[in-house]
Design an enzyme around this catalytic site. Structure first.
Site, PDB file in Angstrom:
ATOM      1  N   GLU A   1       5.858   3.962  -1.142  1.00 29.15           N
ATOM      2  CA  GLU A   1       6.908   4.415  -0.228  1.00 29.15           C
ATOM      3  C   GLU A   1       6.361   4.733   1.160  1.00 29.15           C
ATOM      4  O   GLU A   1       7.018   4.455   2.177  1.00 29.15           O
ATOM      5  CB  GLU A   1       7.616   5.643  -0.803  1.00 29.15           C
TER       6      GLU A   1
ATOM      7  N   LYS B   1       5.273  -6.986 -21.192  1.00 31.65           N
ATOM      8  CA  LYS B   1       6.400  -6.067 -21.117  1.00 31.65           C
ATOM      9  C   LYS B   1       7.549  -6.603 -21.969  1.00 31.65           C
ATOM     10  O   LYS B   1       7.894  -7.779 -21.914  1.00 31.65           O
ATOM     11  CB  LYS B   1       6.858  -5.920 -19.655  1.00 31.65           C
TER      12      LYS B   1
ATOM     13  N   ARG C   1       8.448  11.206  -1.087  1.00 26.88           N
ATOM     14  CA  ARG C   1       7.053  10.779  -1.104  1.00 26.88           C
ATOM     15  C   ARG C   1       6.613  10.247   0.258  1.00 26.88           C
ATOM     16  O   ARG C   1       5.423  10.139   0.527  1.00 26.88           O
ATOM     17  CB  ARG C   1       6.864   9.692  -2.176  1.00 26.88           C
TER      18      ARG C   1
END
Length: 634
Positions: free
Chosen positions: A345, A260, A373
């Site tokens: 979540e 990344k 969610r």
């Protein structure tokens, strides 16, 4: 821009040689750093996906072969390769290029997601192709820790036996926003280190690597093919792996190891989030171009840390967003009482229910848009059991440049349907501190706080408090009651100032705890001829509509005008501009209230209100017998 400037369609990539492809990758990284640092956006995740995206477009024929990005913030390179480089000057600006895939922008964008997981989309799309008599593949680029979420496993479980032609590109950089958590990231690390894995088995008496069990067994045991691990920055290796996967019948996982932020030193050396998402920053350093103002998240972080220091039963949870939701200091000072569940979540909320059952007081910090969610868990795992769990909804209301998938404008309408939940909307930093303390002290059901993605602003003092309501302004002879929800209080006061100058005096009240609606508001409303509610959530099902229902139930015959956001998907733009667009700035509020107070057809102001007592009367507070003082105080 060299090679990049000559590209208008991804098919042109197939005519480039190795040298040109290497130049293209370098140009893309330079382009991203320049453009994203200038206006803000997702930087680190896209810098790490350059070669993967180039290779995908060289092997697969987009849009005939759909390429789905999960999560959508790693699609910038895809946008560049599909003819949108010139539009990056407008990235995340009103009317400009979206920061996520957008069906309105390009036929190459199939879904407009910013959430995990695309795997279920891919399974359904592949099934649709099969029903139409086609066996063309669908590509799902899964990355940034998305495999830590349950929906991804549900899709993989079904794909393992469905014989769908799906290519799952696992962009494994070991991170979601920050380093990925849980058993799967550790497993992927072992898969990547085959030599180390074999040596470990040998030390344990497992024999040579040839006799070792398949290190990718967690995937292959589901019936999925596996290729990898592949160097995610080696174009030739990536193309060979993708071509191999494209020729297989079932679902194949291509495991790509990437870094990344590759190509931008500040991102590569930033261990916190590798400059995952940035505002306007200096390209040379990756630091903000101007010192950031104190935000609502900062205020919450300080308040929660102080509470955690004093409350050993307090446990903070977040779904892959420990830093962005302000839990970093709690994690540092109380590591055993701060849990990162990954992009999960539902698990975060259900495990919070278990913590509460065991005597802890969980605080689940999550973006307001992502709370949806886990609505089932909020409703039935927490709400049904009347558990003391506090939800802190960051980025509530209009979030701005991130667009429709990130606006946290649905939270009040959703949470209002959870029996027993109490929702606070702080108007300033001090009220946030007070209401958070009240929330974590509440023991007979769930609570929630909401605040926006914005600077925290100046204090908004109350004139007085009565039955849990804060009086913010009380003009003499006021005929209009303005009920301001949370951060809209400052705007409502500005509007009231404009209205007073035009001869329309107002009372402005902050309910503090906005859901369920405080019954004391019925008594206050009875002393006025018009009630106007102001909120930065959807009007339908929000605080205003629930107050109107309360007044109807109590027989208070006062018209209610609800001002808020429409039930539609709001585009990306700056928060202030969007609030203005929907009439939720001071000028817009004043104009709407003035019109409602003096209808155009009559031209007359609201009539006087004879012999109706007002709860707020100067420095003393009348308490009508129909209202139970302090009923909603926590």
């Amino acid at each position: 821009m060299g090679v990049l400037s000559s590209l208008t369609a991804p098919v042109q990539l197939r005519g480039l040689n190795a040298t040109e492809l290497a130049s293209l990758a370098a140009e893309i990284r330079e382009f991203l750093v320049t453009n994203v640092c200038r206006g803000g956006g997702h930087l680190g995740s896209n810098l790490g996906a350059v070669e993967i995206t180039i290779a995908l477009h060289r092997v697969f024929d987009s849009p005939h072969t759909p390429i789905l990005f999960d999560t959508g913030h790693q699609s910038y390179v895809h946008k560049l390769l599909t003819g949108r480089a010139a539009d990056f000057a407008t990235l995340r600006q009103a009317g400009g290029l979206s920061g996520y895939p957008s069906r309105a922008e390009s036929a190459h964008d199939f879904i407009e997601n910013s959430h995990a997981s695309t795997l279920s989309h891919a399974a359904g799309l592949s099934h649709a192709f099969e029903l139409a008599g086609e066996r063309r593949p669908v590509v799902a680029v899964v990355g940034d820790g998305s495999l830590t979420g349950g929906l991804a496993y549900e899709a993989l479980n079904n794909l393992g036996t469905a014989n769908r032609r799906v290519v799952v590109v696992l962009n494994d950089n070991g991170r979601s926003y920050a380093p990925s958590v849980g058993g799967l990231p550790h497993h992927l690390d072992r898969v990547a280190d085959r030599a180390g894995y074999a040596a470990l088995l040998a030390r344990l008496g497992g024999g040579a690597a040839a006799a070792a069990p398949d290190p990718a067994g967690v995937l292959t045991s589901l019936g999925l093919d596996y290729i990898g691990p592949v160097d995610g920055h080696d174009l030739a290796a990536l193309e060979a792996a993708f071509a191999d996967a494209a020729g297989r019948d079932g679902t194949t996982v291509v495991h790509c190891r990437t870094r990344k932020g590759l190509g931008f030193l500040p991102a590569e050396t930033d261990e916190a989030d590798r400059l995952h998402a940035v505002g306007k920053v200096e390209p040379s350093t990756g630091r903000p171009a101007t010192p950031p103002a104190a935000t609502w998240t900062d205020a919450f972080s300080a308040a929660l840390t102080d509470l955690a220091d004093r409350r050993p039963d307090l446990v903070a949870l977040s779904a892959a967003m420990v830093g962005p939701t302000g839990l970093g200091p709690v994690q540092t000072r109380h590591p055993l009482r701060c849990v990162d569940t990954g992009i999960a979540e539902q698990h975060a909320v259900a495990s919070a229910a278990g913590l509460a059952m065991g005597g802890a007081h969980p605080v689940v910090a999550v973006y307001a848009t992502f709370a949806g969610r886990a609505f089932d868990q909020i409703l039935l795992d927490v709400g049904l059991h009347r558990l003391p769990v506090t939800f802190v909804l960051d980025r509530a209301g209009i979030t701005g440049p991130d667009g429709p998938s990130h606006h946290g404008m649905w939270d009040l309408a959703l949470l209002g349907n959870v029996p027993g939940i109490r929702v606070a909307a702080p108007r300033d930093a001090q009220s946030l501190v007070e209401e958070l303390a009240e929330a974590v002290s509440h023991r007979t059901g769930p609570t929630a706080l909401r605040f926006p993605k914005a600077a925290v602003g100046e204090p908004v003092p109350a004139v007085e408090r009565w039955c849990g309501l804060d009086l913010l302004r009380a003009d003499a002879d006021a005929r209009v009651l303005v009920v301001a929800v949370g951060v809209m209080a400052a705007t409502a006061l500005q509007a009231a100032e404009l209205l007073a100058a035009d001869g329309v005096p107002c009372t402005v009240v902050d309910p503090r705890w906005v859901l369920p609606v405080n019954p004391a508001l019925a008594a206050v409303a009875a002393g006025h001829r018009l009630v106007v509610t102001v909120e930065d959530g959807v009007r339908a099902g929000g605080v205003g509509s629930r107050l109107a229902q309360l007044l109807a139930d109590r027989g208070v015959d006062v018209p209610v005008r609800n001002l808020g956001l429409p039930t539609e998907y709001v585009p990306h733009a700056e928060r202030a501009a969007l609030l203005t667009r929907f009439g939720l700035d001071a000028t817009g509020l004043a104009a709407t209230i003035a019109q409602a107070a003096a209808p155009p057809d009559s031209g007359a102001a609201l009539p006087a209100v004879p012999n109706l007592p007002a709860p707020f009367t100067g420095s003393s507070l009348a308490k009508p017998s129909s209202v139970v003082p302090g009923r909603l105080q926590l």
